[in-house]
Design a protein around this motif. Sequence first.
Motif, short mmCIF file in Angstrom:
data_model
loop_
_atom_site.label_atom_id
_atom_site.label_comp_id
_atom_site.label_asym_id
_atom_site.label_seq_id
_atom_site.Cartn_x
_atom_site.Cartn_y
_atom_site.Cartn_z
N TRP A 91 -85.93 -65.68 -52.71
CA TRP A 91 -86.69 -66.78 -52.10
C TRP A 91 -87.41 -67.55 -53.20
O TRP A 91 -88.05 -66.96 -54.07
CB TRP A 91 -87.71 -66.23 -51.09
CG TRP A 91 -87.10 -65.67 -49.83
CD1 TRP A 91 -85.79 -65.45 -49.59
CD2 TRP A 91 -87.80 -65.27 -48.65
NE1 TRP A 91 -85.60 -64.91 -48.33
CE2 TRP A 91 -86.84 -64.80 -47.73
CE3 TRP A 91 -89.15 -65.24 -48.25
CZ2 TRP A 91 -87.16 -64.32 -46.45
CZ3 TRP A 91 -89.49 -64.76 -46.99
CH2 TRP A 91 -88.50 -64.31 -46.10
N PHE A 100 -94.81 -64.96 -51.72
CA PHE A 100 -93.60 -64.30 -51.19
C PHE A 100 -93.72 -62.77 -51.21
O PHE A 100 -92.90 -62.08 -50.58
CB PHE A 100 -92.38 -64.67 -52.04
CG PHE A 100 -91.95 -66.11 -51.95
CD1 PHE A 100 -91.67 -66.69 -50.71
CD2 PHE A 100 -91.78 -66.88 -53.09
CE1 PHE A 100 -91.24 -68.00 -50.62
CE2 PHE A 100 -91.35 -68.19 -53.02
CZ PHE A 100 -91.09 -68.77 -51.78
N TYR A 140 -82.67 -68.89 -51.14
CA TYR A 140 -83.38 -69.61 -50.08
C TYR A 140 -84.44 -70.48 -50.73
O TYR A 140 -85.32 -69.96 -51.42
CB TYR A 140 -84.03 -68.62 -49.10
CG TYR A 140 -83.00 -67.81 -48.36
CD1 TYR A 140 -82.38 -66.72 -48.97
CD2 TYR A 140 -82.61 -68.17 -47.08
CE1 TYR A 140 -81.39 -66.01 -48.33
CE2 TYR A 140 -81.61 -67.45 -46.42
CZ TYR A 140 -81.01 -66.38 -47.05
OH TYR A 140 -80.02 -65.68 -46.41
N TYR A 196 -88.21 -63.07 -55.98
CA TYR A 196 -88.64 -64.42 -55.59
C TYR A 196 -89.10 -65.18 -56.83
O TYR A 196 -89.20 -64.61 -57.93
CB TYR A 196 -89.75 -64.34 -54.54
CG TYR A 196 -90.94 -63.52 -54.95
CD1 TYR A 196 -91.96 -64.06 -55.74
CD2 TYR A 196 -91.06 -62.18 -54.55
CE1 TYR A 196 -93.05 -63.30 -56.12
CE2 TYR A 196 -92.16 -61.41 -54.92
CZ TYR A 196 -93.14 -61.98 -55.71
OH TYR A 196 -94.23 -61.24 -56.09
N LEU A 243 -93.12 -68.61 -43.59
CA LEU A 243 -92.78 -67.31 -44.18
C LEU A 243 -93.02 -66.19 -43.17
O LEU A 243 -92.22 -65.25 -43.06
CB LEU A 243 -93.62 -67.07 -45.44
CG LEU A 243 -93.31 -67.99 -46.63
CD1 LEU A 243 -94.18 -67.63 -47.82
CD2 LEU A 243 -91.82 -67.92 -47.00
#
Lengths: 258, 258
Positions: free
Chosen positions: A87, A99, A64, A106, A77
């Motif tokens: 992410w 994150f 993502y 992430y 978020l």
Amino acid sequence: MSSTIVFIGAGNVATHMSKAFLKADNKVLQVYSRTIEHAQMLADEVHADFTNDLENIRNDADIYIFSVKDDALPEILHRMPKTGGIWIHTAGSVPQHIFAPYLTNYGVIYPLQTFSKNRSVSFSEIPIFIEASNAETRKIIESLATTLSSKVYYLVGEKRQYLHLSAVFACNFANHMYTLAADILENEGIPFDILKPLITETAKKITEMSPRDAQTGPAVRFDKSVMEKHLGLLKDEEKKRIYRLLSESIHKHATQND
Amino acid sequence: MSSTIVFIGAGNVATHMSKAFLKADNKVLQVYSRTIEHAQMLADEVHADFTNDLENIRNDADIYIFSVKDDALPEILHRMPKTGGIWIHTAGSVPQHIFAPYLTNYGVIYPLQTFSKNRSVSFSEIPIFIEASNAETRKIIESLATTLSSKVYYLVGEKRQYLHLSAVFACNFANHMYTLAADILENEGIPFDILKPLITETAKKITEMSPRDAQTGPAVRFDKSVMEKHLGLLKDEEKKRIYRLLSESIHKHATQND
């Protein structure tokens, strides 16, 4: 190894990066933008689905990529559904641990380049700076970034923010100098084209010598009569202030080295 | 038609221009500089005599090119011996009639480029702006300038000074942004090389789109949180002032068009 990717954001960086990922045989599954037309426009280009509803974001992608205005990221978020995968954001000045409250895998992919929608850029020559929350994620992000560019560097966020800051000077502020020059010429009916060889050479020079050594012009020579004349020619107070401040700064940097 | 030329001045512009004239089959007779070593160094390169005494300047050349700091020109002209030929200066911001008290045939050859001694530049691509005191002199200066470049334009001094002013923004000020960026990276131990692809692309972009349309970054997006962070990272007051002033100016220019 090809990855499936969801893009959150459909701006300049998302546009260029998603196309580059597609070209490198990754698959873009979905594009989210607050504005449905923007989501659709980019989704069409990269053969993906699109949505303007965060709740509709697929949860089965490998990657993502959050490429939105820094200001907007915390709220997005907060409203993201739970997903698997990794992410990643693309921001120079946002720490990766933004994150941390949401998942364990992430990181960051920060391409050091200026992107405009209507100008294509070869990603392979762009330096890319990555960061990751753990060793395994780092491997995945590194191999993903390597599909885009041969110049992939690992750089912690504390350093990345200075890189971003320096890029604002070298790119955005330098470009604004072109804008002010264009303004001055426009007032006199002189076409901006006439400056292009000078702008090209100014940028080329610093590939061979340091920008400090490359400096020329009235401020570095401390040619007061030219600087006074120029201040007299400038009509608006803003350009006068910029002229004064930058001339002083050029002179200071030149004499520091003597 | 080849001309015989005396150079008064041995700086960056004189160096590049005298070499270009030589290459175009003109003959450089003599080089004057206040500093005898500078006069000799350039004279050796262009196979000319040299002097640091204005009284020794030859009076039999076709062309005298004054390429000195604007501040120094009045005093030099005052002390020049009488000569034949045409007197020409290379300055953006000096009116041609500075020569009027001394002779009737004079003018200007202003090359719009940034010259550094150790970097060679192809003169043929440089726009050159000329001016002359009368029609006959104009013909001679035009044909002389045409030996250097295919882009020769006649432009009156009132306009030329704005061209010079715009060049200070597009070249000197843009280059200073590179210097400040280099400073920021140096403090963090990050090599300046990493910015070169960004600087190259920023300069290339404006060959295809207007600099206003090409603008990117936190100021044009008005991304307040990034701008606040950047101001926090900057250690010295001068860079902070420049960051603030230029960000405000970028934002103002962006919204003027909306």
